[in-house]
Design a protein around this motif. Structure first.
Motif, PDB file in Angstrom:
ATOM      1  N   ARG B  27       0.825  -1.208   0.000  1.00 42.44           N
ATOM      2  CA  ARG B  27       0.000   0.000   0.000  1.00 42.44           C
ATOM      3  C   ARG B  27       0.856   1.254   0.000  1.00 42.44           C
ATOM      4  NH1 ARG B  27      -5.437  -0.002   1.489  1.00 42.44           N
ATOM      5  NH2 ARG B  27      -5.249   1.994   2.555  1.00 42.44           N
ATOM      6  N   SER B  28       1.879   1.261   0.854  1.00 45.43           N
ATOM      7  CA  SER B  28       2.686   2.484   0.905  1.00 45.43           C
ATOM      8  C   SER B  28       3.550   2.618  -0.353  1.00 45.43           C
ATOM      9  CB  SER B  28       3.525   2.552   2.183  1.00 45.43           C
ATOM     10  OG  SER B  28       4.359   1.433   2.266  1.00 45.43           O
ATOM     11  N   PHE B  29       3.936   1.470  -0.955  1.00 41.35           N
ATOM     12  CA  PHE B  29       4.684   1.547  -2.217  1.00 41.35           C
ATOM     13  C   PHE B  29       3.812   2.187  -3.305  1.00 41.35           C
ATOM     14  CE2 PHE B  29       5.370  -0.460  -6.394  1.00 41.35           C
ATOM     15  CZ  PHE B  29       6.601   0.096  -6.687  1.00 41.35           C
ATOM     16  N   LEU B  30       2.563   1.733  -3.402  1.00 40.78           N
ATOM     17  CA  LEU B  30       1.646   2.296  -4.398  1.00 40.78           C
ATOM     18  C   LEU B  30       1.393   3.778  -4.130  1.00 40.78           C
ATOM     19  CD1 LEU B  30      -0.952  -0.576  -4.935  1.00 40.78           C
ATOM     20  CD2 LEU B  30       1.069   0.007  -6.280  1.00 40.78           C
ATOM     21  N   GLY B  31       1.346   4.118  -2.819  1.00 40.47           N
ATOM     22  CA  GLY B  31       1.162   5.520  -2.441  1.00 40.47           C
ATOM     23  C   GLY B  31       2.297   6.383  -2.956  1.00 40.47           C
ATOM     24  N   VAL B  32       3.521   5.894  -2.794  1.00 40.69           N
ATOM     25  CA  VAL B  32       4.691   6.636  -3.272  1.00 40.69           C
ATOM     26  C   VAL B  32       4.625   6.769  -4.795  1.00 40.69           C
ATOM     27  CG1 VAL B  32       7.207   6.539  -3.506  1.00 40.69           C
ATOM     28  CG2 VAL B  32       6.141   6.008  -1.309  1.00 40.69           C
ATOM     29  N   LEU B  33       4.216   5.682  -5.457  1.00 40.58           N
ATOM     30  CA  LEU B  33       4.113   5.682  -6.913  1.00 40.58           C
ATOM     31  C   LEU B  33       3.115   6.753  -7.379  1.00 40.58           C
ATOM     32  CD1 LEU B  33       5.491   3.994  -9.041  1.00 40.58           C
ATOM     33  CD2 LEU B  33       3.513   2.472  -9.069  1.00 40.58           C
ATOM     34  N   ILE B  34       1.976   6.821  -6.685  1.00 38.44           N
ATOM     35  CA  ILE B  34       0.969   7.843  -7.019  1.00 38.44           C
ATOM     36  C   ILE B  34       1.569   9.235  -6.853  1.00 38.44           C
ATOM     37  CG2 ILE B  34      -1.228   8.873  -6.277  1.00 38.44           C
ATOM     38  CD1 ILE B  34      -2.137   6.012  -5.524  1.00 38.44           C
ATOM     39  N   GLY B  35       2.346   9.390  -5.758  1.00 39.45           N
ATOM     40  CA  GLY B  35       3.006  10.673  -5.513  1.00 39.45           C
ATOM     41  C   GLY B  35       3.934  11.049  -6.655  1.00 39.45           C
ATOM     42  N   PHE B  36       4.720  10.081  -7.134  1.00 38.85           N
ATOM     43  CA  PHE B  36       5.653  10.341  -8.230  1.00 38.85           C
ATOM     44  C   PHE B  36       4.908  10.743  -9.504  1.00 38.85           C
ATOM     45  CE2 PHE B  36       9.200   8.021  -6.067  1.00 38.85           C
ATOM     46  CZ  PHE B  36      10.143   9.024  -6.223  1.00 38.85           C
ATOM     47  N   ILE B  37       3.841   9.999  -9.797  1.00 32.81           N
ATOM     48  CA  ILE B  37       3.103  10.266 -11.036  1.00 32.81           C
ATOM     49  C   ILE B  37       2.460  11.649 -11.012  1.00 32.81           C
ATOM     50  CG2 ILE B  37       1.125   9.553 -12.428  1.00 32.81           C
ATOM     51  CD1 ILE B  37       1.779   6.664 -11.608  1.00 32.81           C
ATOM     52  N   THR B  38       1.805  11.976  -9.879  1.00 36.55           N
ATOM     53  CA  THR B  38       1.152  13.286  -9.828  1.00 36.55           C
ATOM     54  C   THR B  38       2.196  14.408  -9.852  1.00 36.55           C
ATOM     55  OG1 THR B  38       0.933  12.873  -7.470  1.00 36.55           O
ATOM     56  CG2 THR B  38      -1.052  12.674  -8.778  1.00 36.55           C
ATOM     57  N   SER B  39       3.372  14.173  -9.239  1.00 33.65           N
ATOM     58  CA  SER B  39       4.418  15.199  -9.326  1.00 33.65           C
ATOM     59  C   SER B  39       4.899  15.321 -10.768  1.00 33.65           C
ATOM     60  CB  SER B  39       5.625  14.869  -8.451  1.00 33.65           C
ATOM     61  OG  SER B  39       5.221  14.331  -7.244  1.00 33.65           O
ATOM     62  N   GLY B  40       4.912  14.181 -11.468  1.00 32.65           N
ATOM     63  CA  GLY B  40       5.333  14.190 -12.871  1.00 32.65           C
ATOM     64  C   GLY B  40       4.442  15.077 -13.724  1.00 32.65           C
ATOM     65  N   ILE B  41       3.200  15.262 -13.285  1.00 31.68           N
ATOM     66  CA  ILE B  41       2.303  16.185 -13.989  1.00 31.68           C
ATOM     67  C   ILE B  41       2.457  17.592 -13.420  1.00 31.68           C
ATOM     68  CG2 ILE B  41      -0.104  16.732 -14.511  1.00 31.68           C
ATOM     69  CD1 ILE B  41      -0.726  13.726 -14.162  1.00 31.68           C
ATOM     70  N   ALA B  42       2.410  17.665 -12.082  1.00 31.42           N
ATOM     71  CA  ALA B  42       2.337  18.979 -11.432  1.00 31.42           C
ATOM     72  C   ALA B  42       3.602  19.816 -11.634  1.00 31.42           C
ATOM     73  CB  ALA B  42       2.059  18.802  -9.945  1.00 31.42           C
ATOM     74  N   VAL B  43       4.783  19.168 -11.568  1.00 31.21           N
ATOM     75  CA  VAL B  43       6.021  19.952 -11.635  1.00 31.21           C
ATOM     76  C   VAL B  43       6.206  20.621 -13.008  1.00 31.21           C
ATOM     77  CG1 VAL B  43       8.540  19.856 -11.482  1.00 31.21           C
ATOM     78  CG2 VAL B  43       7.130  18.743  -9.732  1.00 31.21           C
ATOM     79  N   PRO B  44       6.198  19.853 -14.119  1.00 28.46           N
ATOM     80  CA  PRO B  44       6.366  20.541 -15.408  1.00 28.46           C
ATOM     81  C   PRO B  44       5.250  21.548 -15.706  1.00 28.46           C
ATOM     82  CG  PRO B  44       5.917  18.194 -15.752  1.00 28.46           C
ATOM     83  CD  PRO B  44       6.137  18.390 -14.291  1.00 28.46           C
ATOM     84  N   LEU B  45       4.027  21.190 -15.324  1.00 26.08           N
ATOM     85  CA  LEU B  45       2.904  22.096 -15.575  1.00 26.08           C
ATOM     86  C   LEU B  45       3.073  23.379 -14.761  1.00 26.08           C
ATOM     87  CD1 LEU B  45       0.223  22.392 -17.065  1.00 26.08           C
ATOM     88  CD2 LEU B  45      -0.917  21.360 -15.110  1.00 26.08           C
ATOM     89  N   GLY B  46       3.467  23.212 -13.496  1.00 27.67           N
ATOM     90  CA  GLY B  46       3.688  24.372 -12.632  1.00 27.67           C
ATOM     91  C   GLY B  46       4.789  25.271 -13.164  1.00 27.67           C
ATOM     92  N   LEU B  47       5.871  24.641 -13.654  1.00 27.83           N
ATOM     93  CA  LEU B  47       6.975  25.426 -14.201  1.00 27.83           C
ATOM     94  C   LEU B  47       6.517  26.217 -15.424  1.00 27.83           C
ATOM     95  CD1 LEU B  47       9.996  22.946 -13.906  1.00 27.83           C
ATOM     96  CD2 LEU B  47       9.626  25.054 -12.617  1.00 27.83           C
ATOM     97  N   ALA B  48       5.766  25.540 -16.318  1.00 31.49           N
ATOM     98  CA  ALA B  48       5.313  26.205 -17.542  1.00 31.49           C
ATOM     99  C   ALA B  48       4.392  27.378 -17.207  1.00 31.49           C
ATOM    100  CB  ALA B  48       4.593  25.208 -18.450  1.00 31.49           C
ATOM    101  N   VAL B  49       3.427  27.144 -16.297  1.00 32.88           N
ATOM    102  CA  VAL B  49       2.492  28.216 -15.938  1.00 32.88           C
ATOM    103  C   VAL B  49       3.241  29.360 -15.242  1.00 32.88           C
ATOM    104  CG1 VAL B  49       0.495  28.820 -14.516  1.00 32.88           C
ATOM    105  CG2 VAL B  49       0.469  26.722 -15.844  1.00 32.88           C
ATOM    106  N   GLY B  50       4.196  29.008 -14.393  1.00 37.33           N
ATOM    107  CA  GLY B  50       4.989  30.028 -13.709  1.00 37.33           C
ATOM    108  C   GLY B  50       5.766  30.895 -14.687  1.00 37.33           C
ATOM    109  N   ARG B  51       6.441  30.239 -15.641  1.00 38.70           N
ATOM    110  CA  ARG B  51       7.240  30.964 -16.628  1.00 38.70           C
ATOM    111  C   ARG B  51       6.350  31.859 -17.487  1.00 38.70           C
ATOM    112  NH1 ARG B  51       9.603  33.894 -18.193  1.00 38.70           N
ATOM    113  NH2 ARG B  51      11.418  34.067 -19.535  1.00 38.70           N
ATOM    114  N   PHE B  52       5.188  31.314 -17.857  1.00 40.79           N
ATOM    115  CA  PHE B  52       4.231  32.044 -18.685  1.00 40.79           C
ATOM    116  C   PHE B  52       3.714  33.273 -17.945  1.00 40.79           C
ATOM    117  CE2 PHE B  52      -0.176  32.794 -20.011  1.00 40.79           C
ATOM    118  CZ  PHE B  52      -0.081  32.782 -21.388  1.00 40.79           C
ATOM    119  N   THR B  53       3.418  33.076 -16.653  1.00 41.21           N
ATOM    120  CA  THR B  53       2.861  34.167 -15.859  1.00 41.21           C
ATOM    121  C   THR B  53       3.875  35.291 -15.668  1.00 41.21           C
ATOM    122  OG1 THR B  53       1.511  32.546 -14.710  1.00 41.21           O
ATOM    123  CG2 THR B  53       1.715  34.697 -13.675  1.00 41.21           C
ATOM    124  N   ILE B  54       5.121  34.907 -15.396  1.00 41.55           N
ATOM    125  CA  ILE B  54       6.163  35.930 -15.256  1.00 41.55           C
ATOM    126  C   ILE B  54       6.327  36.640 -16.594  1.00 41.55           C
ATOM    127  CG2 ILE B  54       8.627  36.289 -14.878  1.00 41.55           C
ATOM    128  CD1 ILE B  54       8.492  33.892 -12.924  1.00 41.55           C
TER     129      ILE B  54
END
Lengths: 480, 185
Positions: B27-54
């Motif tokens: 269960r905790s392994f799958l939890g970590v995996l979910i964390g990695f996947i959602t970060s894989g979306i959130a980090v690049p998207l956040g960077l792009a939106v941040g750069r665009f906004t600046i």
């Protein structure tokens, strides 16, 4: 060492204390636990990822939409320039606009898949009727989003596509004309139309969708997952976390990567600015092609069949489906009429899309014109970003003074009132210093522009008196 | 009340009663995996939106330019006159032509041009009986632009100028506000 471990333990105690303090007041972890423990009858499944995928896309559209609105100007004279700026000049602009553009199409694909899955599983039946109804209403809201968003870039496709769309809305009996005028904000497609489409797109519809999503999820949670139609796995129940959540997350990642790749490899199209005088061949976006194709088979008064009656009947059927089909049977093969109708509608829609594309490609006149328009859009996309010039004409005034009447009457239409240029003709500022455009060249050029390699729409010969030509050239010499 | 014994770890969410049981480790392994996947979306998207906004926010001002500020005649001795200049500036999607103002003062043969932007917080400076005054916070300067009172951190900003064919040309530019030194933006 001992010191460090005491400190760590103290920090851990503090964190735990804070968490408890926070929980006592908010109930956050209880809510989170309840959400994550949602029982999924029949176990986690890949067929269930569409709902979460749609929620993800809605969030992505909201985020990219908010970002785009930072630079977008909802006014007909600047909208296009601001979108060009986003597309070509703002860092990550092409990516975010692409995500928003392709994300819209993805939402339509996904909501159709979601509805199809729920339909096949018979999951709209007893106690889930309202879950289904809210879902169908959301399909309408998403189409309204697509329709209003399509106009915002104010390029040729946007302008003429919306012109046709609003005209169709005007053909509805009795309320048609009033409906069309309210949509347009007047008798014609103008900057007022753009403003109201913008407000609907960024305020009204998001609010409606948010309320609908919340209701949809609440109702769904209350009814619980229906589980597969065959009920073989009914004894198995997974909680949402971790298996279903992992599947959902993987699907979201796939969606995100696919949209990002599309946006990078095939940037969201943007054509030249809307020109109401052009003979643009308007084609709707792919999701409206089935209706567009049907329109060809029902000329004149009969056009109400594809534009009003068929979509109306389709949505009424969808909305009433759970109340009409009340049998408990959920297996798609044991519901041959329902499943057959769905297959017919989906295949029909897909077939009409293919047919309309095929007809455009094989019709000589259309295919040439469409190719031309695509070329123009591609050329526009690759051209370097040029800021829209605002008020430059005033700046050019003092040195050269007012232009001679002959210029205003013959040249200004294409080259601007003060020779500043416009969409048709280039600026004439500093022209006499360019090669082959010395004053004596210009005098000859005004006799025979073809000899100087000029093409349409610069007229071949001008009906100007010699001294009128001289006045024009004298004025151009001063235009620096 | 004692909350210490409460379990708040999300990975310990209760198993559904008849569900397939996953070991806590899995269960905790799958939890970590979910964390990695959602970060894989959130980090690049956040960077792009941040750069665009600046976006262009951090690039330097391009307002600096030589502009015509009218004829030399009509600038009286010792009394400041306001001249409107036309500033052409590329801002985002447009190339804008907008008015700006400068103060011009003549002392015998020497001409001085001041920016009309207050070095304190950017209001428009006005002429007064004793020189200049800012209407917003009552900063004041004498006719030589030297600070005489109020919250302004410095003297008025002098703009470069030159004279061509009896016409006054001014190098229009913006300076940082709120600091004692005159520094280009």
């Amino acid at each position: 060492m001992a010191r460090v471990s005491i400190l760590t333990r103290m920090a851990a105690t503090r964190t735990a204390e804070f968490r408890d303090w926070f929980d006592e007041r908010t109930g956050a972890s209880e809510t989170a636990r309840a959400a994550l423990a949602e029982p999924i009858r029949g176990g986690a499944r890949w067929t269930y990822v569409f709902g979460s995928g749609l929620a993800f896309l809605a969030a992505l559209q909201a985020l990219t939409g908010i970002a785009l609105s930072i630079y977008y100007v909802p006014s007909s004279d600047h909208a296009h320039a601001s979108v060009v700026f986003i597309q070509k000049a703002v860092p990550a602009g092409a990516l975010l606009r692409g995500l928003h553009h392709y994300g819209a199409s993805a939402m339509i694909v996904l909501i159709v898949m979601h509805l199809t899955q729920v339909f096949l599983f018979g999951a709209y039946k007893a106690k889930r009727e309202l879950v289904w109804v809210t879902g169908v209403v959301m399909l309408l809201v998403i189409l309204a989003f697509a329709f209003t968003g399509y106009l915002l870039p104010w390029d040729q496709a946007a302008y003429f596509g919306t012109k046709v769309g609003t005209s169709i809305a005007g053909e509805v009996p009795v309320i048609g004309e009033i409906q069309r005028r309210i949509m347009l904000g007047g008798t014609d497609l103008t900057t007022l139309t753009l403003s109201r489409f913008f407000t609907a797109h960024i305020l009204l519809f998001p609010l409606a969708l948010l309320v609908m999503i919340a209701t949809h999820i609440l109702l769904f949670r209350r009814a619980g997952a229906a589980g597969p139609y065959h009920r073989r796995d009914d004894h198995r129940v997974d909680s949402f976390y971790p298996k279903q959540m992992l599947m959902d997350a993987v699907f979201m990642l796939i969606l995100f990567v696919a949209l990002a790749v599309l946006s990078t490899k095939w940037p969201a199209e943007l054509g030249p600015q809307a020109d109401p005088t052009s003979d643009y061949l308007a084609r709707p976006p792919w999701y409206f092609l089935p209706l567009f194709q049907l329109l060809k088979y029902f000329p004149g008064k009969l056009s109400l069949i594809p534009t009003v009656l068929l979509p109306g009947a389709l949505f009424t059927t969808l909305l009433l489906l759970p109340f009409a089909d009340r049998r408990a049977e959920r297996h798609p093969l044991r519901r041959p009429i329902a499943t057959g109708m769905l297959a017919l509608i989906l295949a029909g829609a897909a077939g009409l899309i293919v047919l309309s594309k095929y007809e455009d490609r094989t019709n000589k006149e259309f295919s040439v014109k469409i190719k031309e328009q695509e070329e123009a859009a591609r050329a526009f996309m690759t051209a370097k970003f040029q800021p829209q010039v605002i008020g430059q004409a005033i700046a050019a005034m003092p040195a050269a003074g007012a232009p001679p009447a002959a210029f205003s009457e013959n040249c200004a239409m294409c080259h601007g009132d003060r020779g500043e240029g416009n969409e048709v003709g280039p600026a004439l500022t500093g022209i006499t210093e360019k090669p082959g455009r010395a004053p004596e060249d210009l005098l000859k050029l005004l006799k025979d522009s073809r000899a100087y390699g000029l093409k349409d729409p610069m007229p071949e010969s001008f009906e100007l008196a010699e001294d009128e030509k001289r006045q024009i050239v004298e004025w151009l010499k001063k235009l620096k | 009340m004692n909350f210490q014994d409460k379990t708040t770890n999300l990975t310990d969410a209760p198993e559904a009663s008849t569900g397939t049981t996953l070991s806590a480790r899995r269960r905790s392994f799958l939890g970590v995996l979910i964390g990695f996947i959602t970060s894989g979306i959130a980090v690049p998207l956040g960077l792009a939106v941040g750069r665009f906004t600046i976006g262009p926010a951090l690039s330097d001002s391009n307002a600096e330019q030589w502009v015509g500020a009218g004829p030399l005649t009509g600038i009286p001795e010792g009394r400041p006159v306001k001249r409107i200049v036309t500033i052409s500036q590329e801002v985002g999607w447009g190339s804008f032509t907008e008015p700006g103002s400068v103060w011009v003062i003549r002392n015998s043969e020497a001409i001085t041009v001041f920016s009309a932007v207050c070095p304190h917080l950017g209001c428009s400076i006005n002429a007064s009986a004793k020189g200049f005054i800012c209407p917003c916070h009552q900063s004041s300067w004498n006719s030589a632009g030297v600070k005489t009172g109020g919250p302004t951190p410095r003297d008025m900003d002098v703009l470069e100028h030159r004279i061509e064919n009896d016409a006054l040309l001014v190098k229009y530019q913006a300076f940082k506000q709120g600091i004692a030194q005159k520094e280009k933006v």
